[in-house]
Design a protein around this motif. Structure first.
Motif, PDB file in Angstrom:
ATOM      1  N   ASP A 111      12.365  -0.929   0.558  1.00 60.12           N
ATOM      2  CA  ASP A 111      12.555  -0.460  -0.817  1.00 60.12           C
ATOM      3  C   ASP A 111      11.224   0.070  -1.351  1.00 60.12           C
ATOM      4  OD1 ASP A 111      15.231  -1.193  -0.864  1.00 60.12           O
ATOM      5  OD2 ASP A 111      14.793  -3.219  -1.612  1.00 60.12           O
ATOM      6  N   GLY A 112      11.263   1.263  -1.966  1.00 66.05           N
ATOM      7  CA  GLY A 112      10.056   1.846  -2.545  1.00 66.05           C
ATOM      8  C   GLY A 112       9.043   2.264  -1.505  1.00 66.05           C
ATOM      9  N   PHE A 113       9.518   2.723  -0.359  1.00 61.30           N
ATOM     10  CA  PHE A 113       8.602   3.042   0.739  1.00 61.30           C
ATOM     11  C   PHE A 113       7.589   4.121   0.349  1.00 61.30           C
ATOM     12  CE2 PHE A 113       7.770   5.668   4.613  1.00 61.30           C
ATOM     13  CZ  PHE A 113       6.902   4.772   5.220  1.00 61.30           C
ATOM     14  N   GLY A 114       8.041   5.155  -0.350  1.00 65.96           N
ATOM     15  CA  GLY A 114       7.121   6.220  -0.762  1.00 65.96           C
ATOM     16  C   GLY A 114       6.008   5.701  -1.649  1.00 65.96           C
ATOM     17  N   ASN A 115       6.348   4.822  -2.565  1.00 67.42           N
ATOM     18  CA  ASN A 115       5.339   4.236  -3.449  1.00 67.42           C
ATOM     19  C   ASN A 115       4.339   3.392  -2.670  1.00 67.42           C
ATOM     20  OD1 ASN A 115       6.636   5.352  -5.689  1.00 67.42           O
ATOM     21  ND2 ASN A 115       7.942   3.557  -5.973  1.00 67.42           N
ATOM     22  N   ILE A 116       4.839   2.643  -1.697  1.00 70.19           N
ATOM     23  CA  ILE A 116       3.962   1.804  -0.871  1.00 70.19           C
ATOM     24  C   ILE A 116       2.983   2.665  -0.089  1.00 70.19           C
ATOM     25  CG2 ILE A 116       3.909   0.228   1.117  1.00 70.19           C
ATOM     26  CD1 ILE A 116       6.692  -0.767   0.160  1.00 70.19           C
ATOM     27  N   LEU A 117       3.509   3.704   0.536  1.00 67.77           N
ATOM     28  CA  LEU A 117       2.671   4.560   1.379  1.00 67.77           C
ATOM     29  C   LEU A 117       1.584   5.239   0.558  1.00 67.77           C
ATOM     30  CD1 LEU A 117       2.645   5.272   4.403  1.00 67.77           C
ATOM     31  CD2 LEU A 117       3.954   7.329   3.851  1.00 67.77           C
ATOM     32  N   SER A 118       1.943   5.732  -0.611  1.00 65.70           N
ATOM     33  CA  SER A 118       0.971   6.457  -1.442  1.00 65.70           C
ATOM     34  C   SER A 118      -0.069   5.532  -2.065  1.00 65.70           C
ATOM     35  CB  SER A 118       1.696   7.225  -2.551  1.00 65.70           C
ATOM     36  OG  SER A 118       2.397   6.343  -3.413  1.00 65.70           O
ATOM     37  N   ALA A 119       0.232   4.234  -2.134  1.00 66.67           N
ATOM     38  CA  ALA A 119      -0.695   3.293  -2.761  1.00 66.67           C
ATOM     39  C   ALA A 119      -1.681   2.658  -1.787  1.00 66.67           C
ATOM     40  CB  ALA A 119       0.110   2.195  -3.463  1.00 66.67           C
ATOM     41  N   ILE A 120      -1.528   2.906  -0.490  1.00 66.31           N
ATOM     42  CA  ILE A 120      -2.475   2.341   0.481  1.00 66.31           C
ATOM     43  C   ILE A 120      -3.841   2.987   0.270  1.00 66.31           C
ATOM     44  CG2 ILE A 120      -3.015   2.024   2.925  1.00 66.31           C
ATOM     45  CD1 ILE A 120      -0.044   2.295   3.522  1.00 66.31           C
ATOM     46  N   PRO A 121      -4.902   2.203   0.066  1.00 69.97           N
ATOM     47  CA  PRO A 121      -6.233   2.781  -0.162  1.00 69.97           C
ATOM     48  C   PRO A 121      -6.643   3.714   0.977  1.00 69.97           C
ATOM     49  CG  PRO A 121      -6.244   0.435  -0.645  1.00 69.97           C
ATOM     50  CD  PRO A 121      -4.916   0.730  -0.011  1.00 69.97           C
ATOM     51  N   THR A 122      -7.340   4.778   0.629  1.00 67.75           N
ATOM     52  CA  THR A 122      -7.714   5.795   1.611  1.00 67.75           C
ATOM     53  C   THR A 122      -8.553   5.216   2.752  1.00 67.75           C
ATOM     54  OG1 THR A 122      -7.691   7.484  -0.118  1.00 67.75           O
ATOM     55  CG2 THR A 122      -8.823   8.037   1.926  1.00 67.75           C
ATOM     56  N   ASP A 123      -9.495   4.333   2.419  1.00 67.35           N
ATOM     57  CA  ASP A 123     -10.359   3.787   3.477  1.00 67.35           C
ATOM     58  C   ASP A 123      -9.548   2.943   4.470  1.00 67.35           C
ATOM     59  OD1 ASP A 123      -9.985   1.874   1.415  1.00 67.35           O
ATOM     60  OD2 ASP A 123     -11.694   0.709   2.163  1.00 67.35           O
ATOM     61  N   ILE A 124      -8.572   2.191   3.967  1.00 70.38           N
ATOM     62  CA  ILE A 124      -7.722   1.379   4.850  1.00 70.38           C
ATOM     63  C   ILE A 124      -6.869   2.285   5.723  1.00 70.38           C
ATOM     64  CG2 ILE A 124      -5.807  -0.273   4.946  1.00 70.38           C
ATOM     65  CD1 ILE A 124      -8.420  -1.540   4.110  1.00 70.38           C
ATOM     66  N   LEU A 125      -6.305   3.310   5.108  1.00 69.93           N
ATOM     67  CA  LEU A 125      -5.452   4.242   5.843  1.00 69.93           C
ATOM     68  C   LEU A 125      -6.244   4.960   6.935  1.00 69.93           C
ATOM     69  CD1 LEU A 125      -2.461   4.970   5.635  1.00 69.93           C
ATOM     70  CD2 LEU A 125      -3.106   6.932   4.229  1.00 69.93           C
ATOM     71  N   LEU A 126      -7.489   5.328   6.634  1.00 70.46           N
ATOM     72  CA  LEU A 126      -8.329   6.021   7.606  1.00 70.46           C
ATOM     73  C   LEU A 126      -8.669   5.108   8.785  1.00 70.46           C
ATOM     74  CD1 LEU A 126      -9.877   8.598   8.329  1.00 70.46           C
ATOM     75  CD2 LEU A 126     -11.827   7.710   7.046  1.00 70.46           C
ATOM     76  N   LYS A 127      -9.030   3.856   8.501  1.00 72.79           N
ATOM     77  CA  LYS A 127      -9.327   2.908   9.581  1.00 72.79           C
ATOM     78  C   LYS A 127      -8.097   2.699  10.467  1.00 72.79           C
ATOM     79  CE  LYS A 127     -12.865   0.290   7.048  1.00 72.79           C
ATOM     80  NZ  LYS A 127     -13.159  -1.004   6.388  1.00 72.79           N
ATOM     81  N   MET A 128      -6.942   2.549   9.843  1.00 71.06           N
ATOM     82  CA  MET A 128      -5.715   2.363  10.606  1.00 71.06           C
ATOM     83  C   MET A 128      -5.407   3.589  11.461  1.00 71.06           C
ATOM     84  SD  MET A 128      -3.052   0.475   7.994  1.00 71.06           S
ATOM     85  CE  MET A 128      -1.835   0.225   9.309  1.00 71.06           C
ATOM     86  N   ALA A 129      -5.617   4.781  10.872  1.00 71.11           N
ATOM     87  CA  ALA A 129      -5.279   6.020  11.576  1.00 71.11           C
ATOM     88  C   ALA A 129      -6.148   6.210  12.818  1.00 71.11           C
ATOM     89  CB  ALA A 129      -5.425   7.212  10.629  1.00 71.11           C
ATOM     90  N   VAL A 130      -7.454   5.985  12.686  1.00 69.07           N
ATOM     91  CA  VAL A 130      -8.367   6.156  13.830  1.00 69.07           C
ATOM     92  C   VAL A 130      -8.037   5.154  14.929  1.00 69.07           C
ATOM     93  CG1 VAL A 130     -10.758   6.002  14.590  1.00 69.07           C
ATOM     94  CG2 VAL A 130     -10.222   7.150  12.436  1.00 69.07           C
ATOM     95  N   ALA A 131      -7.859   3.883  14.548  1.00 66.44           N
ATOM     96  CA  ALA A 131      -7.526   2.848  15.539  1.00 66.44           C
ATOM     97  C   ALA A 131      -6.181   3.139  16.187  1.00 66.44           C
ATOM     98  CB  ALA A 131      -7.510   1.475  14.867  1.00 66.44           C
ATOM     99  N   SER A 132      -5.226   3.628  15.400  1.00 68.82           N
ATOM    100  CA  SER A 132      -3.889   3.921  15.925  1.00 68.82           C
ATOM    101  C   SER A 132      -3.910   5.123  16.861  1.00 68.82           C
ATOM    102  CB  SER A 132      -2.921   4.188  14.771  1.00 68.82           C
ATOM    103  OG  SER A 132      -2.823   3.064  13.927  1.00 68.82           O
ATOM    104  N   LEU A 133      -4.786   6.083  16.577  1.00 72.88           N
ATOM    105  CA  LEU A 133      -4.926   7.236  17.461  1.00 72.88           C
ATOM    106  C   LEU A 133      -5.413   6.791  18.840  1.00 72.88           C
ATOM    107  CD1 LEU A 133      -4.659  10.365  17.369  1.00 72.88           C
ATOM    108  CD2 LEU A 133      -7.115  10.443  16.927  1.00 72.88           C
ATOM    109  N   LEU A 134      -6.385   5.880  18.855  1.00 68.52           N
ATOM    110  CA  LEU A 134      -6.865   5.325  20.131  1.00 68.52           C
ATOM    111  C   LEU A 134      -5.739   4.568  20.832  1.00 68.52           C
ATOM    112  CD1 LEU A 134     -10.382   4.009  19.046  1.00 68.52           C
ATOM    113  CD2 LEU A 134      -9.873   6.061  20.394  1.00 68.52           C
TER     114      LEU A 134
END
Length: 336
Positions: free
Chosen positions: A55-78
């Motif tokens: 529920d409210g997935f769009g709101n959750i995704l947009s509220a994730i802090p940029t620094d957290i999202l970036l760390k997750m993205a780099v680690a997930s790419l690896l």
């Protein structure tokens, strides 16, 4: 604690079975099977699961802090690069050994990475967990030896692939795939808070975390397979009369893989302070045990020497023993 262990075991069983359907695909090269599986696994299953279950997935995704999202993205790419190499390793050295070496490497490194994010437990707990991880290492070495002995006893043919190359791919892929553990440790606390604010049950956090990890991981994997399919002229393989069956098999692989990862994330939450480390070790070791049994049942080791089989069994026993020790360490951290 018991609930967390049960979820970790369930996740391991599911992951251990996820690559098995590949054995029944027909008319596909490696790139056809795994390219389609990863597309479904990373770009189809996660969005469907997120939209249907959160529920409210769009709101959750947009509220994730940029620094957290970036760390997750780099680690997930690896991690995405690592799991692509895992599929390649299985193609070289088989289901049981491919899982053993890859997942063993993942356990050794990935179980320690959360300590870079979460506070390390006290010395007694930490030493117990490290002892368990060391026992797992013995199992990984024994499994590698089993693979070498198996290849030494096989007849040499032009199709014989290098066991050493396959093991190298599995180890390097396992090192990169530990980005999954780091991404989960970094992102889960924040995403859990956001999902709770939207009124979701606790388990939904795992689905949201896996959405970020899987989609980010696919940013490398999918272009890689598109390039390989074009470079090797393999697109025509999708015209096979077995296409419908193969799509069903690869979708099953994708679904089992995603469910396994989400179940692990929930297990880590339920296991408490050292949950990322303990849950990761249990999850991955159970997965190896299931894959080894699957490989044995499907004849991968039918022609192996008794010595090779002994090393395989010793490796499996060591990995299971190591996980029991790690679980005991987690029990100490929770005062049970």
């Amino acid at each position: 604690m018991i609930e967390g262990i049960v979820w970790a075991v369930f996740a391991g069983i599911t992951l251990g079975l996820y690559a098995l359907p590949e054995k029944f695909a027909r008319g596909f090269a490696f790139e056809n099977t795994w390219g389609l599986m990863f597309f479904l696994n990373m770009f189809v299953v996660p969005p469907i699961a997120a939209l249907l279950l959160i529920d409210g997935f769009g709101n959750i995704l947009s509220a994730i802090p940029t620094d957290i999202l970036l760390k997750m993205a780099v680690a997930s790419l690896l991690w995405g690069i690592g799991v692509m190499m895992w599929g390649k390793a299985i193609n070289y050295i088989g289901l049981s050994l491919g899982f053993s070496i890859f997942i063993g490497t993942v356990i050794l490194v990935g179980s320690l990475l959360p300590f870079l994010v979460d506070a390390a437990p006290d010395s007694k707990v930490l030493l117990t967990i490290l002892l368990g991880i060391l026992i797992v290492l013995v199992g990984v070495i024994a499994n590698g030896r089993a693979g070498m002995l198996r290849q030494a006893g096989e007849a040499k043919t032009p199709e014989t692939r290098s066991m050493g190359t396959g093991i190298t791919i599995a180890v390097v892929g396992g090192l990169m795939a530990t980005g999954f553990s780091y991404a989960n440790a970094v992102g889960r606390p924040v995403i859990h808070e956001l999902t709770q604010m939207q009124g979701n049950p606790e388990w939904v956090t795992a689905v949201a975390v896996m959405f970020v990890i899987y989609v980010a991981g696919g940013l490398f994997v999918i272009p890689y397979f598109l390039y390989q399919l074009s470079q090797k002229g393999l697109w025509d393989n999708y015209k096979t009369p077995f296409l419908t069956k193969n799509i069903g098999l690869t979708f099953l692989m994708a679904l089992l893989n995603f469910v396994a990862s989400a179940a692990f994330a929930f297990a880590a939450f339920k296991l408490g302070t050292a949950g990322n480390t303990v849950g990761y070790a249990i999850f991955n070791t159970v997965c190896v045990a299931v894959a080894i049994v699957s490989g044995l049942l499907t004849g991968e080791w039918a022609a192996a020497s008794p010595g090779a089989r002994r090393f395989l069994y010793v490796g499996l026993a060591a990995m299971i023993t190591g996980v029991v020790v790690i679980a005991l360490g987690n029990g100490l951290s929770m005062g049970t």
